[in-house]
Design a protein around this motif. Sequence first.
Motif, PDB file in Angstrom:
ATOM      1  N   LEU A  99      -0.897 -19.451 -44.490  1.00 31.31           N
ATOM      2  CA  LEU A  99      -0.957 -20.652 -43.648  1.00 31.31           C
ATOM      3  C   LEU A  99      -2.006 -20.522 -42.549  1.00 31.31           C
ATOM      4  CD1 LEU A  99       0.751 -23.344 -43.738  1.00 31.31           C
ATOM      5  CD2 LEU A  99       1.466 -21.538 -45.296  1.00 31.31           C
ATOM      6  N   LYS A 100      -2.208 -19.319 -42.032  1.00 33.77           N
ATOM      7  CA  LYS A 100      -3.240 -19.125 -41.009  1.00 33.77           C
ATOM      8  C   LYS A 100      -4.632 -19.402 -41.588  1.00 33.77           C
ATOM      9  CE  LYS A 100      -0.713 -15.844 -38.104  1.00 33.77           C
ATOM     10  NZ  LYS A 100      -0.578 -14.428 -37.668  1.00 33.77           N
ATOM     11  N   ALA A 104      -7.173 -22.494 -40.471  1.00 30.88           N
ATOM     12  CA  ALA A 104      -8.567 -22.266 -40.096  1.00 30.88           C
ATOM     13  C   ALA A 104      -9.503 -23.167 -40.897  1.00 30.88           C
ATOM     14  CB  ALA A 104      -8.930 -20.800 -40.306  1.00 30.88           C
ATOM     15  N   ALA A 105      -9.133 -23.446 -42.152  1.00 29.99           N
ATOM     16  CA  ALA A 105      -9.956 -24.289 -43.015  1.00 29.99           C
ATOM     17  C   ALA A 105      -9.574 -25.765 -42.914  1.00 29.99           C
ATOM     18  CB  ALA A 105      -9.821 -23.830 -44.464  1.00 29.99           C
ATOM     19  N   ASN A 106      -8.540 -26.068 -42.118  1.00 28.79           N
ATOM     20  CA  ASN A 106      -7.984 -27.420 -42.025  1.00 28.79           C
ATOM     21  C   ASN A 106      -7.730 -27.987 -43.421  1.00 28.79           C
ATOM     22  OD1 ASN A 106      -6.997 -29.640 -40.550  1.00 28.79           O
ATOM     23  ND2 ASN A 106      -8.919 -30.753 -40.812  1.00 28.79           N
ATOM     24  N   LYS A 124      -0.574 -29.330 -33.686  1.00 35.06           N
ATOM     25  CA  LYS A 124      -1.726 -30.227 -33.787  1.00 35.06           C
ATOM     26  C   LYS A 124      -2.075 -30.606 -35.222  1.00 35.06           C
ATOM     27  CE  LYS A 124      -5.253 -26.551 -33.645  1.00 35.06           C
ATOM     28  NZ  LYS A 124      -6.427 -26.041 -32.897  1.00 35.06           N
ATOM     29  N   TYR A 125      -1.454 -29.945 -36.180  1.00 28.03           N
ATOM     30  CA  TYR A 125      -1.727 -30.250 -37.587  1.00 28.03           C
ATOM     31  C   TYR A 125      -0.684 -31.191 -38.189  1.00 28.03           C
ATOM     32  CZ  TYR A 125      -4.790 -26.164 -37.223  1.00 28.03           C
ATOM     33  OH  TYR A 125      -5.761 -25.271 -36.833  1.00 28.03           O
TER      34      TYR A 125
END
Length: 437
Positions: A99-100, A104-106, A124-125
């Motif tokens: 998930l990290k 990072a790649a959105n 924020k996602y």
Amino acid sequence: MRKTFLSIMAVMLLLAAALLGCSQRPSGATDAPADGKAASGGSQPAAAGGDKTKLTVYSTMTDSSNQDVMKQIAADFTKENPNLQIEFQFPGSEYENILKVKMAANDLPDVFDTHGWAIIRYGKYLADLKDEPWAAQQTDTIKPVVTDKDGKVHALVMSEAKDGISYNADILQKHNIEVPKTFEELVAAAEKIKTESKGETSPFFMSGIDNSMIGGFLDLHATAFFISPKQNDAQSLIDGKFDWNKWTPLAQTLLDLQSKGYINKDVLTAKRSDMPQRFAQGKVAFVTGSPSFADEVHKINPNVKIGIMPLPSVVPGDEPTFTGGERYTMAAWKDGKHLAEAKKLIAFFAKPENMSKIANATKLPSGLKNIESKHEFSEFYAKYSNIRVFPYFDRVYLPNGMWDVMCKTGTALLGGNITPAQFSEKMKQEFERLRNK
């Protein structure tokens, strides 16, 4: 001639790329079947009439029986929505790392488990779910965990964690011990069990191999030491002004349990998987955390009675508490291409009958009100329904990365490699380093 050759090569490369694309599939992926019978849990391939919309769902569930319940509910969903296909991923221990990378790649899944970090890490996602019909039914204890100051609801909490201490009720009855309400009473119970069993029963079980058991002890008791008392250190921790010398008594408490023989002697080499066997044999009395191991115990000895109790208070005048918050959740990626469909799936899982299935499978309270469930721990959750629930200490008061520090340094403490004071100094150094990272 050269031009013809290049043209042929270009066509061959395109065909090879197409074939490769068709053959690739993420490892661990399972689809929810339309009929609920397929072993993989997958939706049937798109019918000739048209393509299906695929929703990816990531979950931290590791128990196969819990995963099966998720797949069955998804299968019921696809019966009502045959144009939608549900693909599950259960990455296990790699969940956070995966998930990290995706953050990072959105490029996140359509729906995913926030596993305790709905606001702080993933906020924020995530899409706001406050207007969903089920949002008004959140329990009083879970609502503040996934709802921010602006009223944004970050996730559906399918299972609400309430961690305290799991115990062998048969052992407490055998030694005529009431459920401890203070840490002092807990230590007295440990002494009684150790003495009267002549060392045959270990009051506490911990594993240095799976050092999250040691970290869990520290994390839960940190709340009793620093957060739940009326006079507490919550704000100083948030402000980064906490006096880390105060950590020394907590570290000393853990060391004292070992030096007095209250923790299994093989703590540094024991594995978590050793615990259910010993618990079933009456060789373990207390396990810090939830009774998620109950099924494993009952496979060995179905007659063992397992209880759960709140975490005993440490500071005079304080009351017992649970540590909890999110356990299993469903949240929607706000930038997903299929956000409307993702919300529809979450709403389906939020139906009372489906939340009941999940509660019975996970043996945990639901994150929504008035959800019926009946399992071996229902009576305990009902009995302790008014006990305060605090979020996990590390999730609120420590920077990302400190969990690993607690686990490893706690194990080093029991290994005799550091002192309680050195543990406190290590916590201070890592807190400042990671907080400013």
